[in-house]
Design a protein around this motif. Sequence first.
Motif, short mmCIF file in Angstrom:
data_model
loop_
_atom_site.label_atom_id
_atom_site.label_comp_id
_atom_site.label_asym_id
_atom_site.label_seq_id
_atom_site.Cartn_x
_atom_site.Cartn_y
_atom_site.Cartn_z
N GLY A 9 0.71 -1.59 0.28
CA GLY A 9 0.13 -0.21 -0.10
C GLY A 9 0.87 1.48 -0.12
O GLY A 9 0.80 2.21 -0.83
N LYS A 10 2.25 1.34 1.16
CA LYS A 10 2.78 2.12 1.06
C LYS A 10 3.46 2.85 -0.73
O LYS A 10 3.03 3.95 -0.87
N ARG A 11 4.14 1.57 -1.24
CA ARG A 11 4.45 1.53 -2.77
C ARG A 11 4.03 2.13 -3.36
O ARG A 11 3.93 2.92 -3.61
N LEU A 12 2.35 1.43 -3.30
CA LEU A 12 1.71 2.07 -4.62
C LEU A 12 1.46 3.35 -4.38
O LEU A 12 0.73 3.93 -5.58
N VAL A 13 1.11 4.03 -3.08
CA VAL A 13 0.99 5.82 -3.37
C VAL A 13 2.11 6.49 -2.97
O VAL A 13 2.04 7.60 -4.17
N ALA A 14 2.99 5.48 -3.32
CA ALA A 14 4.17 6.36 -4.16
C ALA A 14 4.23 6.42 -5.48
O ALA A 14 4.86 7.59 -5.50
N ALA A 15 3.78 5.32 -5.38
CA ALA A 15 4.38 5.97 -6.96
C ALA A 15 2.94 6.56 -7.96
O ALA A 15 3.48 6.87 -9.05
N ARG A 16 2.17 6.18 -7.61
CA ARG A 16 0.47 6.50 -7.45
C ARG A 16 1.43 8.58 -7.77
O ARG A 16 1.12 8.86 -8.78
N GLU A 17 1.37 9.06 -6.37
CA GLU A 17 1.66 10.29 -6.43
C GLU A 17 3.38 10.66 -7.31
O GLU A 17 3.29 11.77 -8.21
N ALA A 18 4.04 10.13 -7.79
CA ALA A 18 5.64 10.08 -8.00
C ALA A 18 4.79 10.54 -9.88
O ALA A 18 5.84 11.30 -10.85
N VAL A 19 3.44 9.65 -10.50
CA VAL A 19 3.48 10.58 -11.93
C VAL A 19 2.41 11.38 -11.71
O VAL A 19 1.31 11.65 -12.68
N GLY A 20 1.41 11.54 -10.52
CA GLY A 20 0.90 12.82 -10.49
C GLY A 20 -0.90 12.01 -10.21
O GLY A 20 -1.98 13.26 -10.59
N LEU A 21 -1.02 11.54 -9.98
CA LEU A 21 -1.88 10.46 -10.43
C LEU A 21 -2.74 10.37 -8.59
O LEU A 21 -2.61 10.76 -8.06
N THR A 22 -4.77 10.60 -8.42
CA THR A 22 -5.01 10.91 -6.98
C THR A 22 -5.26 9.27 -7.36
O THR A 22 -5.63 9.04 -8.19
N GLN A 23 -6.28 9.14 -6.62
CA GLN A 23 -6.79 7.89 -6.55
C GLN A 23 -7.99 7.65 -7.31
O GLN A 23 -8.72 6.65 -7.56
N ARG A 24 -8.60 8.83 -7.83
CA ARG A 24 -10.16 8.59 -8.88
C ARG A 24 -9.17 8.34 -10.05
O ARG A 24 -9.88 8.07 -10.94
N ASP A 25 -7.86 9.26 -10.49
CA ASP A 25 -7.48 8.87 -11.75
C ASP A 25 -6.76 8.20 -11.83
O ASP A 25 -7.11 6.80 -12.79
N LEU A 26 -6.42 7.17 -10.89
CA LEU A 26 -6.22 5.55 -10.52
C LEU A 26 -7.70 4.75 -11.05
O LEU A 26 -7.15 3.49 -11.86
#
Length: 113
Positions: A9-26
């Motif tokens: 979960g922590k790695r997913l947050v980091a990966a998502r934020e690294a590409v500028g995505l919100t949870q809705r975008d994802l």
Amino acid sequence: MSVVDVQIGKRLVAAREAVGLTQRDLEQYSGISQSTIHRIETGNRAVSILELSALADSCGVLIADLQGTNTLAEQVLCAGRTNDAGSQALVDYMIYAFGLAQRLDELGVAEAA
């Protein structure tokens, strides 16, 4: 809940934020609901390998990156002549390229002739 789920979960947050995505975008890119993504990111829900694959692809990382098992960085040897940002960019690109090749092999995509 296992520690592994929390770390994913922590790695997913980091990966998502690294590409500028919100949870809705994802949610849009992966087809996995925002509430499920939230539960995975907070370690309140285990993630299946199919979900992990969709999430990794949507964030532009490898499944192994989210699992914390990617050893490509250890395998890449770079003969950079400097310690500037360009050298690190080359290392990052090589890791990406090798990771992409590995992912295509996993998916059974044949090499171009």
